[in-house]
Design an enzyme around this catalytic site. Sequence first.
Site, PDB file in Angstrom:
ATOM      1  N   ARG A   1     -10.203 -38.102  74.973  1.00  0.00           N
ATOM      2  CA  ARG A   1      -9.411 -38.745  73.934  1.00  0.00           C
ATOM      3  C   ARG A   1      -7.972 -38.958  74.386  1.00  0.00           C
ATOM      4  O   ARG A   1      -7.180 -39.510  73.629  1.00  0.00           O
ATOM      5  CB  ARG A   1      -9.400 -37.874  72.693  1.00  0.00           C
ATOM      6  CG  ARG A   1     -10.352 -38.344  71.574  1.00  0.00           C
ATOM      7  CD  ARG A   1     -10.204 -37.335  70.487  1.00  0.00           C
ATOM      8  NE  ARG A   1     -10.580 -37.714  69.182  1.00  0.00           N
ATOM      9  CZ  ARG A   1     -11.755 -37.447  68.623  1.00  0.00           C
ATOM     10  NH1 ARG A   1     -12.714 -36.923  69.324  1.00  0.00           N
ATOM     11  NH2 ARG A   1     -11.959 -37.725  67.356  1.00  0.00           N
TER      12      ARG A   1
ATOM     13  N   ARG B   1      -5.624 -39.482  61.826  1.00  0.00           N
ATOM     14  CA  ARG B   1      -6.542 -39.543  62.977  1.00  0.00           C
ATOM     15  C   ARG B   1      -6.488 -40.930  63.616  1.00  0.00           C
ATOM     16  O   ARG B   1      -6.565 -41.063  64.836  1.00  0.00           O
ATOM     17  CB  ARG B   1      -7.972 -39.194  62.522  1.00  0.00           C
ATOM     18  CG  ARG B   1      -8.111 -37.706  62.201  1.00  0.00           C
ATOM     19  CD  ARG B   1      -9.332 -37.398  61.341  1.00  0.00           C
ATOM     20  NE  ARG B   1     -10.587 -37.711  61.967  1.00  0.00           N
ATOM     21  CZ  ARG B   1     -11.729 -37.863  61.306  1.00  0.00           C
ATOM     22  NH1 ARG B   1     -11.769 -37.746  59.979  1.00  0.00           N
ATOM     23  NH2 ARG B   1     -12.820 -38.143  61.951  1.00  0.00           N
TER      24      ARG B   1
ATOM     25  N   ARG C   1     -16.953 -33.673  55.440  1.00  0.00           N
ATOM     26  CA  ARG C   1     -16.006 -33.046  56.354  1.00  0.00           C
ATOM     27  C   ARG C   1     -14.607 -32.935  55.757  1.00  0.00           C
ATOM     28  O   ARG C   1     -14.115 -33.864  55.122  1.00  0.00           O
ATOM     29  CB  ARG C   1     -15.944 -33.856  57.652  1.00  0.00           C
ATOM     30  CG  ARG C   1     -17.024 -33.481  58.618  1.00  0.00           C
ATOM     31  CD  ARG C   1     -17.061 -34.404  59.794  1.00  0.00           C
ATOM     32  NE  ARG C   1     -15.750 -34.604  60.411  1.00  0.00           N
ATOM     33  CZ  ARG C   1     -15.578 -35.322  61.517  1.00  0.00           C
ATOM     34  NH1 ARG C   1     -16.597 -35.865  62.109  1.00  0.00           N
ATOM     35  NH2 ARG C   1     -14.379 -35.471  62.022  1.00  0.00           N
TER      36      ARG C   1
ATOM     37  N   ARG D   1     -18.452 -40.977  53.979  1.00  0.00           N
ATOM     38  CA  ARG D   1     -19.413 -40.387  54.922  1.00  0.00           C
ATOM     39  C   ARG D   1     -19.864 -38.995  54.456  1.00  0.00           C
ATOM     40  O   ARG D   1     -19.045 -38.188  54.009  1.00  0.00           O
ATOM     41  CB  ARG D   1     -18.719 -40.284  56.277  1.00  0.00           C
ATOM     42  CG  ARG D   1     -19.561 -39.755  57.375  1.00  0.00           C
ATOM     43  CD  ARG D   1     -19.010 -40.153  58.709  1.00  0.00           C
ATOM     44  NE  ARG D   1     -17.813 -39.403  59.093  1.00  0.00           N
ATOM     45  CZ  ARG D   1     -17.232 -39.547  60.281  1.00  0.00           C
ATOM     46  NH1 ARG D   1     -17.686 -40.412  61.144  1.00  0.00           N
ATOM     47  NH2 ARG D   1     -16.165 -38.844  60.568  1.00  0.00           N
TER      48      ARG D   1
ATOM     49  N   LYS E   1     -19.604 -43.974  66.395  1.00  0.00           N
ATOM     50  CA  LYS E   1     -19.947 -43.326  67.670  1.00  0.00           C
ATOM     51  C   LYS E   1     -21.072 -42.307  67.497  1.00  0.00           C
ATOM     52  O   LYS E   1     -22.027 -42.295  68.255  1.00  0.00           O
ATOM     53  CB  LYS E   1     -18.727 -42.577  68.264  1.00  0.00           C
ATOM     54  CG  LYS E   1     -17.585 -43.471  68.682  1.00  0.00           C
ATOM     55  CD  LYS E   1     -16.528 -42.687  69.479  1.00  0.00           C
ATOM     56  CE  LYS E   1     -15.873 -41.565  68.702  1.00  0.00           C
ATOM     57  NZ  LYS E   1     -15.094 -41.990  67.535  1.00  0.00           N
TER      58      LYS E   1
HETATM   59  P1  AMP Z   1     -14.533 -36.034  65.759  1.00  0.00           P
HETATM   60  O1  AMP Z   1     -15.694 -35.315  65.169  1.00  0.00           O
HETATM   61  O2  AMP Z   1     -14.825 -36.562  67.146  1.00  0.00           O
HETATM   62  O3  AMP Z   1     -13.960 -37.070  64.849  1.00  0.00           O
HETATM   63  O4  AMP Z   1     -13.386 -34.926  65.973  1.00  0.00           O
HETATM   64  C1  AMP Z   1     -12.836 -34.199  64.883  1.00  0.00           C
HETATM   65  C2  AMP Z   1     -11.520 -33.562  65.280  1.00  0.00           C
HETATM   66  O5  AMP Z   1     -11.724 -32.637  66.361  1.00  0.00           O
HETATM   67  C3  AMP Z   1     -10.457 -34.536  65.798  1.00  0.00           C
HETATM   68  O6  AMP Z   1      -9.726 -35.128  64.746  1.00  0.00           O
HETATM   69  C4  AMP Z   1      -9.594 -33.610  66.650  1.00  0.00           C
HETATM   70  O7  AMP Z   1      -8.762 -32.776  65.844  1.00  0.00           O
HETATM   71  C5  AMP Z   1     -10.645 -32.705  67.276  1.00  0.00           C
HETATM   72  N1  AMP Z   1     -11.149 -33.261  68.562  1.00  0.00           N
HETATM   73  C6  AMP Z   1     -12.420 -33.654  68.833  1.00  0.00           C
HETATM   74  N2  AMP Z   1     -12.539 -34.074  70.100  1.00  0.00           N
HETATM   75  C7  AMP Z   1     -11.309 -33.940  70.653  1.00  0.00           C
HETATM   76  C8  AMP Z   1     -10.772 -34.226  71.938  1.00  0.00           C
HETATM   77  N3  AMP Z   1     -11.533 -34.740  72.926  1.00  0.00           N
HETATM   78  N4  AMP Z   1      -9.449 -33.967  72.143  1.00  0.00           N
HETATM   79  C9  AMP Z   1      -8.676 -33.450  71.175  1.00  0.00           C
HETATM   80  N5  AMP Z   1      -9.107 -33.175  69.936  1.00  0.00           N
HETATM   81  C10 AMP Z   1     -10.417 -33.416  69.670  1.00  0.00           C
END
Ligand code: AMP
Length: 209
Positions: free
Chosen positions: A88, A165, A154, A128, A13
């Site tokens: 999400r 996740r 990360r 990554r 994404k």
């Molecule tokens: P990402 O970078 O999109 O993979 O997000 C990393 C982490 O941030 C996720 O594993 C969640 O803990 C949190 N997170 C990001 N976006 C959301 C969302 N829309 N709702 C809830 N948690 C989120």
Amino acid sequence: MRTILIGPPGAGKGTQAKIICEKYGIPQISTGDMLREHKRNKTPLGLEAAKAMDAGLLVPDAVVIGMVEERLKAPDAQQGFLFDGFPRTVPQAESLEASLKRLELKLDGVVLIDNVPDDLIVERICGRRTDKTTGQIYHIKYNPPPLGADLDHRADDKEETVRKRLTEYHAQTAALIPFYESRGLLRRVHGVGEMSAITEQMLAALQAK
Ligand code: AMP
């Protein structure tokens, strides 16, 4: 262009979002990036979100929804946007729908990056690395970074956390597929293969209204 990218973590994404946003001249709104910034700056929101993020769990809806509502008011979001990693959950999607209705705005489409098996995702995410300066995303095996790049790995990109996740994705985020399908907004792209081929499918999906 107002659009949303949906897909499991590691589906590509972030990488695709950057290409699409550049092409359409719209901001990429990544709630993950926003939350990581809050965490880095140790803001009250960041401190509240950190525990869930480190455990590979979703941050509470109210926290994320408030943050996105603010972001949507920024001048750069008035001409369009691409959400990456939001919504999400169904409550997040319902809240976004209500906000857009209030603002008299419509989504052009929602693109789902589909068919990426969990084991491939784990391999992709664990390799990554992100360039700390440019934000460019690399993979140590499939898209190696240049020598000397200052890279970030990360904290939640460890296998155990990635599996959590993925569980969250299947339990909570996958419900967005029927949600947007029933509104006639969902477009599917096949998420395995050459990055450029996936980009092409995405651009075609966004043009097909
Ligand atoms: P990402 O970078 O999109 O993979 O997000 C990393 C982490 O941030 C996720 O594993 C969640 O803990 C949190 N997170 C990001 N976006 C959301 C969302 N829309 N709702 C809830 N948690 C989120």
